[in-house]
Design a protein around this motif. Structure first.
Motif, PDB file in Angstrom:
ATOM      1  N   MET A   1       0.889  -1.197  -0.106  1.00  0.00           N
ATOM      2  CA  MET A   1       0.011   0.267   0.039  1.00  0.00           C
ATOM      3  C   MET A   1       0.791   1.189   0.045  1.00  0.00           C
ATOM      4  SD  MET A   1      -3.415   0.756   2.244  1.00  0.00           S
ATOM      5  CE  MET A   1      -4.247  -0.501   1.792  1.00  0.00           C
ATOM      6  N   LEU A   2       0.510   2.366  -0.693  1.00  0.00           N
ATOM      7  CA  LEU A   2       1.385   3.507  -0.909  1.00  0.00           C
ATOM      8  C   LEU A   2       1.139   4.247   0.443  1.00  0.00           C
ATOM      9  CD1 LEU A   2       0.046   5.037  -4.435  1.00  0.00           C
ATOM     10  CD2 LEU A   2       2.217   3.279  -3.788  1.00  0.00           C
ATOM     11  N   ARG A   3       2.300   5.082   0.608  1.00  0.00           N
ATOM     12  CA  ARG A   3       2.248   5.921   1.897  1.00  0.00           C
ATOM     13  C   ARG A   3       2.217   7.378   1.198  1.00  0.00           C
ATOM     14  NH1 ARG A   3       7.290   5.582   4.839  1.00  0.00           N
ATOM     15  NH2 ARG A   3       5.997   6.332   6.697  1.00  0.00           N
ATOM     16  N   LEU A   4       1.407   8.195   1.601  1.00  0.00           N
ATOM     17  CA  LEU A   4       1.195   9.629   0.975  1.00  0.00           C
ATOM     18  C   LEU A   4       1.484  10.525   1.919  1.00  0.00           C
ATOM     19  CD1 LEU A   4      -2.147   9.105  -1.329  1.00  0.00           C
ATOM     20  CD2 LEU A   4       0.237   8.519  -1.826  1.00  0.00           C
ATOM     21  N   LEU A   5       1.982  11.827   1.638  1.00  0.00           N
ATOM     22  CA  LEU A   5       1.871  13.028   2.226  1.00  0.00           C
ATOM     23  C   LEU A   5       1.003  14.064   1.662  1.00  0.00           C
ATOM     24  CD1 LEU A   5       3.305  14.956   4.458  1.00  0.00           C
ATOM     25  CD2 LEU A   5       5.067  15.272   2.862  1.00  0.00           C
ATOM     26  N   CYS A   6       0.163  14.562   2.096  1.00  0.00           N
ATOM     27  CA  CYS A   6      -0.976  15.546   1.392  1.00  0.00           C
ATOM     28  C   CYS A   6      -0.525  16.916   1.902  1.00  0.00           C
ATOM     29  CB  CYS A   6      -2.125  15.237   2.051  1.00  0.00           C
ATOM     30  SG  CYS A   6      -2.828  13.641   1.652  1.00  0.00           S
ATOM     31  N   ASP A   7      -0.003  17.487   0.788  1.00  0.00           N
ATOM     32  CA  ASP A   7       0.405  19.165   0.819  1.00  0.00           C
ATOM     33  C   ASP A   7      -0.367  19.828   1.909  1.00  0.00           C
ATOM     34  OD1 ASP A   7       2.165  21.143   0.539  1.00  0.00           O
ATOM     35  OD2 ASP A   7       1.688  21.189  -1.855  1.00  0.00           O
ATOM     36  N   GLU A   8       0.170  21.151   2.151  1.00  0.00           N
ATOM     37  CA  GLU A   8      -0.563  21.716   3.092  1.00  0.00           C
ATOM     38  C   GLU A   8      -1.762  22.248   2.807  1.00  0.00           C
ATOM     39  OE1 GLU A   8       0.937  25.723   5.729  1.00  0.00           O
ATOM     40  OE2 GLU A   8       2.186  24.516   4.604  1.00  0.00           O
ATOM     41  N   ASN A   9      -1.839  22.762   1.587  1.00  0.00           N
ATOM     42  CA  ASN A   9      -3.374  23.185   0.911  1.00  0.00           C
ATOM     43  C   ASN A   9      -4.121  22.144   0.227  1.00  0.00           C
ATOM     44  OD1 ASN A   9      -2.821  25.906   1.906  1.00  0.00           O
ATOM     45  ND2 ASN A   9      -1.455  26.113   0.345  1.00  0.00           N
ATOM     46  N   PHE A  10      -3.923  20.775   0.309  1.00  0.00           N
ATOM     47  CA  PHE A  10      -4.359  19.889  -0.132  1.00  0.00           C
ATOM     48  C   PHE A  10      -6.007  19.728   0.037  1.00  0.00           C
ATOM     49  CE2 PHE A  10      -5.890  15.416  -1.005  1.00  0.00           C
ATOM     50  CZ  PHE A  10      -5.421  15.505  -2.492  1.00  0.00           C
ATOM     51  N   HIS A  11      -7.091  19.604  -0.471  1.00  0.00           N
ATOM     52  CA  HIS A  11      -8.480  19.799  -0.308  1.00  0.00           C
ATOM     53  C   HIS A  11      -8.818  18.433   0.658  1.00  0.00           C
ATOM     54  CE1 HIS A  11     -12.736  19.902  -0.810  1.00  0.00           C
ATOM     55  NE2 HIS A  11     -12.738  20.924  -1.764  1.00  0.00           N
ATOM     56  N   HIS A  12      -9.201  18.930   1.867  1.00  0.00           N
ATOM     57  CA  HIS A  12      -9.618  17.987   2.758  1.00  0.00           C
ATOM     58  C   HIS A  12     -10.851  17.195   2.506  1.00  0.00           C
ATOM     59  CE1 HIS A  12      -6.191  18.843   6.109  1.00  0.00           C
ATOM     60  NE2 HIS A  12      -6.375  19.977   5.306  1.00  0.00           N
ATOM     61  N   ASP A  13     -11.452  17.633   1.815  1.00  0.00           N
ATOM     62  CA  ASP A  13     -12.928  16.710   1.529  1.00  0.00           C
ATOM     63  C   ASP A  13     -12.235  15.552   0.658  1.00  0.00           C
ATOM     64  OD1 ASP A  13     -14.690  18.381   2.957  1.00  0.00           O
ATOM     65  OD2 ASP A  13     -15.356  19.267   0.888  1.00  0.00           O
ATOM     66  N   ILE A  14     -11.121  15.607  -0.219  1.00  0.00           N
ATOM     67  CA  ILE A  14     -10.740  14.613  -0.843  1.00  0.00           C
ATOM     68  C   ILE A  14     -10.030  13.722   0.168  1.00  0.00           C
ATOM     69  CG2 ILE A  14      -8.811  13.798  -2.538  1.00  0.00           C
ATOM     70  CD1 ILE A  14      -9.312  16.475  -4.060  1.00  0.00           C
ATOM     71  N   LEU A  15      -9.338  14.091   0.965  1.00  0.00           N
ATOM     72  CA  LEU A  15      -8.652  13.259   2.083  1.00  0.00           C
ATOM     73  C   LEU A  15      -9.581  12.517   2.836  1.00  0.00           C
ATOM     74  CD1 LEU A  15      -5.966  12.784   3.436  1.00  0.00           C
ATOM     75  CD2 LEU A  15      -6.394  14.658   4.761  1.00  0.00           C
ATOM     76  N   ARG A  16     -10.699  13.222   3.372  1.00  0.00           N
ATOM     77  CA  ARG A  16     -11.926  12.511   4.118  1.00  0.00           C
ATOM     78  C   ARG A  16     -12.386  11.288   3.254  1.00  0.00           C
ATOM     79  NH1 ARG A  16     -12.186  17.621   6.455  1.00  0.00           N
ATOM     80  NH2 ARG A  16     -13.697  18.215   5.032  1.00  0.00           N
ATOM     81  N   GLY A  17     -12.861  11.693   2.125  1.00  0.00           N
ATOM     82  CA  GLY A  17     -13.393  10.927   1.060  1.00  0.00           C
ATOM     83  C   GLY A  17     -12.387   9.551   1.199  1.00  0.00           C
TER      84      GLY A  17
END
Length: 116
Positions: free
Chosen positions: A1-17
């Motif tokens: 499984m991939l390990r991701l780092l979400c940038d500071e301004n990444f859309h949190h709705d995408i992250l939650r989804g």
């Protein structure tokens, strides 16, 4: 499984989804990692050292700095660049598929614009 780092301004709705669809996903935000305000080159270096693919909406500077790292003989764990205009459902689906169905080595030293 991939390990991701979400940038500071990444859309949190995408992250939650993504987290709803794939609760076991290894997603870390810049904020949670204590990296808020870090420069883009330093963020890419940190992500490479931690073997985390950087997920960003920053289509101008992150790819530029990633290509500069590669030209200098340095690695990147990978970059997934998503336009801010991408539909949320498409962004979530793309990330879920990539996380669940691919290996980190497939994305190493590459900059990929989603959707693929």
């Amino acid at each position: 499984m991939l390990r991701l780092l979400c940038d500071e301004n990444f859309h949190h709705d995408i992250l939650r989804g993504v987290r709803r669809r794939l609760p076991e996903a290894d997603l870390l935000t810049v904020q949670d990692a204590g990296l808020r305000g870090m420069s883009d080159p330093d963020l890419l270096a940190w992500a490479a050292a931690e073997q985390r693919i950087l997920v960003t909406h920053d289509l101008k500077t992150i790819p530029k700095y990633a290509y500069e790292r590669l030209a200098a003989g340095e690695s990147v764990a990978g970059v997934f660049a998503l336009s801010t205009s991408i539909q949320l459902a498409i962004a979530i689906e793309e990330l879920v598929l990539l996380i669940a169905c691919s290996d980190a080595s497939e994305w190493e030293n590459g900059i990929f614009h989603l959707p693929l």
